[in-house]
Write an enzyme that holds these catalytic residues in place. Structure first.
Site, PDB file in Angstrom:
ATOM      1  N   LYS A  92       1.297  -1.048   0.500  1.00  0.00           N
ATOM      2  CA  LYS A  92      -0.015   0.205  -0.195  1.00  0.00           C
ATOM      3  C   LYS A  92       0.975   1.382  -0.528  1.00  0.00           C
ATOM      4  O   LYS A  92       2.126   1.025   0.568  1.00  0.00           O
ATOM      5  CB  LYS A  92      -0.903   0.266   0.845  1.00  0.00           C
ATOM      6  CG  LYS A  92      -2.247   0.628   0.967  1.00  0.00           C
ATOM      7  CD  LYS A  92      -2.694  -0.424   0.233  1.00  0.00           C
ATOM      8  CE  LYS A  92      -4.616   0.126   0.427  1.00  0.00           C
ATOM      9  NZ  LYS A  92      -5.759   0.078  -0.119  1.00  0.00           N
ATOM     10  N   GLY A 186     -22.113   4.739   2.217  1.00  0.00           N
ATOM     11  CA  GLY A 186     -21.848   5.028   0.801  1.00  0.00           C
ATOM     12  C   GLY A 186     -22.574   4.903  -0.060  1.00  0.00           C
ATOM     13  O   GLY A 186     -22.634   3.185  -0.814  1.00  0.00           O
ATOM     14  N   GLY A 188     -21.208   5.460  -3.287  1.00  0.00           N
ATOM     15  CA  GLY A 188     -19.938   5.656  -4.387  1.00  0.00           C
ATOM     16  C   GLY A 188     -20.193   4.893  -5.415  1.00  0.00           C
ATOM     17  O   GLY A 188     -20.869   4.007  -5.056  1.00  0.00           O
ATOM     18  N   HIS A 189     -19.062   4.714  -6.234  1.00  0.00           N
ATOM     19  CA  HIS A 189     -18.823   3.850  -6.806  1.00  0.00           C
ATOM     20  C   HIS A 189     -19.335   2.527  -6.755  1.00  0.00           C
ATOM     21  O   HIS A 189     -20.044   1.664  -6.749  1.00  0.00           O
ATOM     22  CB  HIS A 189     -17.546   3.544  -8.492  1.00  0.00           C
ATOM     23  CG  HIS A 189     -17.253   4.952  -8.308  1.00  0.00           C
ATOM     24  ND1 HIS A 189     -17.880   5.361  -9.404  1.00  0.00           N
ATOM     25  CD2 HIS A 189     -16.181   5.673  -8.881  1.00  0.00           C
ATOM     26  CE1 HIS A 189     -17.459   6.482 -10.113  1.00  0.00           C
ATOM     27  NE2 HIS A 189     -16.682   6.874  -9.837  1.00  0.00           N
ATOM     28  N   VAL A 190     -18.269   2.056  -4.903  1.00  0.00           N
ATOM     29  CA  VAL A 190     -18.797   0.483  -5.233  1.00  0.00           C
ATOM     30  C   VAL A 190     -20.050   0.565  -3.995  1.00  0.00           C
ATOM     31  O   VAL A 190     -21.112  -0.530  -4.656  1.00  0.00           O
ATOM     32  CB  VAL A 190     -17.660  -0.062  -3.840  1.00  0.00           C
ATOM     33  CG1 VAL A 190     -17.999  -1.638  -3.426  1.00  0.00           C
ATOM     34  CG2 VAL A 190     -16.486  -0.157  -4.774  1.00  0.00           C
TER      35      VAL A 190
END
Length: 368
Positions: A92, A186, A188-190
């Site tokens: 990471k 959430g 968002g995209h996911v």
């Protein structure tokens, strides 16, 4: 049926803490004064292959906090890639955002040059604060990147859906989500993709997001309900699916959850591993995040080796079977799903080390 694994000493393997500077196999600090770049690349373990993990672009309280997070998340990537049966170690990186307005392309190119110096040992991907365009810029600077064009988010969502189906089957013995209340935190995209998946499976969808308008729009689209962002913890649901910020299950929230299952896409869901025991004590089934959200890294592997979409889809949906095995193992050993999942990952790494010492070729990746 429970999956039989050769279990290493999990507790010993997970003794590294945020206070141990040598917890990573390699830690690289990057400084470029021309662009203002300050970054850290943490390579946690390369037993199974080059370290695969995203690039986070974020502001921290101080530099040390960013470096510690890179190391902690790299360790989680080791578990994720190993549990998914992929030929990658864990890594990471964190680019420290300092409040200035840099030339973004120049900043990402400078980081790409540092990654290139590692000679392919670290394979960066998209993470919080970065885009596929940023990865493409790193690639032009010589870095070998993992997702410079295709967004892995839809595949992450598909894997979480498979995890939820498996967890509901484990808890209720049913094969569908008709009437199951799924709270997606959430949008968002996911999170949005996951909400659409489970709505299509018949679930009643609740949506929460810091952008209330976005949550309300998605809920209206799916015939669901918007939940205020500050009311997520304590909202009654069957499945709580965190798909936004990390460490949402903490000392302050673990006893206030009103759900039967926790399974989401957010990394690092537990602020402390002891919370896995507290969830189990409350009768809440926790699907470890590094198992549930592995669809994105499986997608990255598929791109690298040239799988077609049916093969990729089958590999991502196989996350459901993996979750079923982990939950069965946890029941059989009277342990937590977290310990069972870590045992699977760590056993694979231990086996790879034994084969390496014996000069035996490594195993093929999942679906290969």
């Amino acid at each position: 049926m429970a999956t039989t694994v050769r279990t290493p000493d999990v507790a010993a393997a997970l003794t590294a803490t945020d206070d141990q500077p040598f917890r990573s196999e390699q830690l690289v600090l990057c400084r470029d004064d021309e662009t203002g770049l300050r970054a850290a690349i943490a390579i946690d373990d390369t037993t199974l292959g080059p370290a695969l993990g995203g690039v986070r672009y974020k502001r921290y309280a101080d530099d040390r906090a960013g470096i510690v997070e890179a190391q902690r998340l790299a360790a989680a990537m080791t578990l994720k890639n190993a549990a998914a049966g992929l030929p990658y170690g864990g890594g990471k990186s964190v680019i420290l955002e300092n409040g200035a307005e840099p030339d973004r392309d120049a900043l990402m190119a400078a980081f790409g040059r540092f990654v290139a110096r590692l000679g392919g040992l670290y394979l960066p991907g998209v993470d919080m604060g970065t885009t596929t365009g940023d990865l493409a810029t790193m690639g032009t600077a010589g870095a070998t990147v993992s997702c410079a064009s295709d967004d892995p988010s839809p595949w992450t969502a598909l894997g979480v859906r498979a995890s939820i189906l498996a967890a509901v089957r484990h808890v209720d013995g049913r094969e569908d989500l008709d009437g199951v209340r799924v709270l997606v935190q959430g949008a968002g995209h996911v999170g949005a993709a996951l909400a659409r998946h489970v709505a299509g499976d018949g679930a009643t969808v609740l949506v929460a997001d810091v952008d209330d308008a976005r949550a309300r729009a998605l809920a209206a689209e799916l015939g669901g309900e918007a939940v205020p962002a500050d009311a997520v913890i304590g909202t009654r649901c069957d499945v709580y699916a965190p798909c936004a910020v990390a460490r949402v299950i903490s000392d302050e929230t673990v006893d206030r959850l009103d759900c039967r299952i926790v399974a989401g896409a957010a990394n690092d869901t537990l602020s402390d591993r002891a919370h896995a025991d507290r969830l189990a004590a409350r009768g809440i089934v926790y699907v470890p995040d590094f198992v549930a959200n592995a669809g994105g890294v499986i997608h990255i592997h598929a791109l690298r080796v040239g799988w077609d979409e049916p093969r990729l889809r089958a590999a991502v949906e196989a996350i459901g079977g993996r979750v079923s095995g982990i939950l069965a193992d946890a029941d059989a050993t009277e342990g937590t799903p977290l310990l069972a999942a870590e045992a699977v990952a760590l056993a694979r790494i231990a086996d790879a080390r034994e084969r390496r010492r014996a000069g035996v070729p490594g195993e093929e990746a999942v679906g290969a």
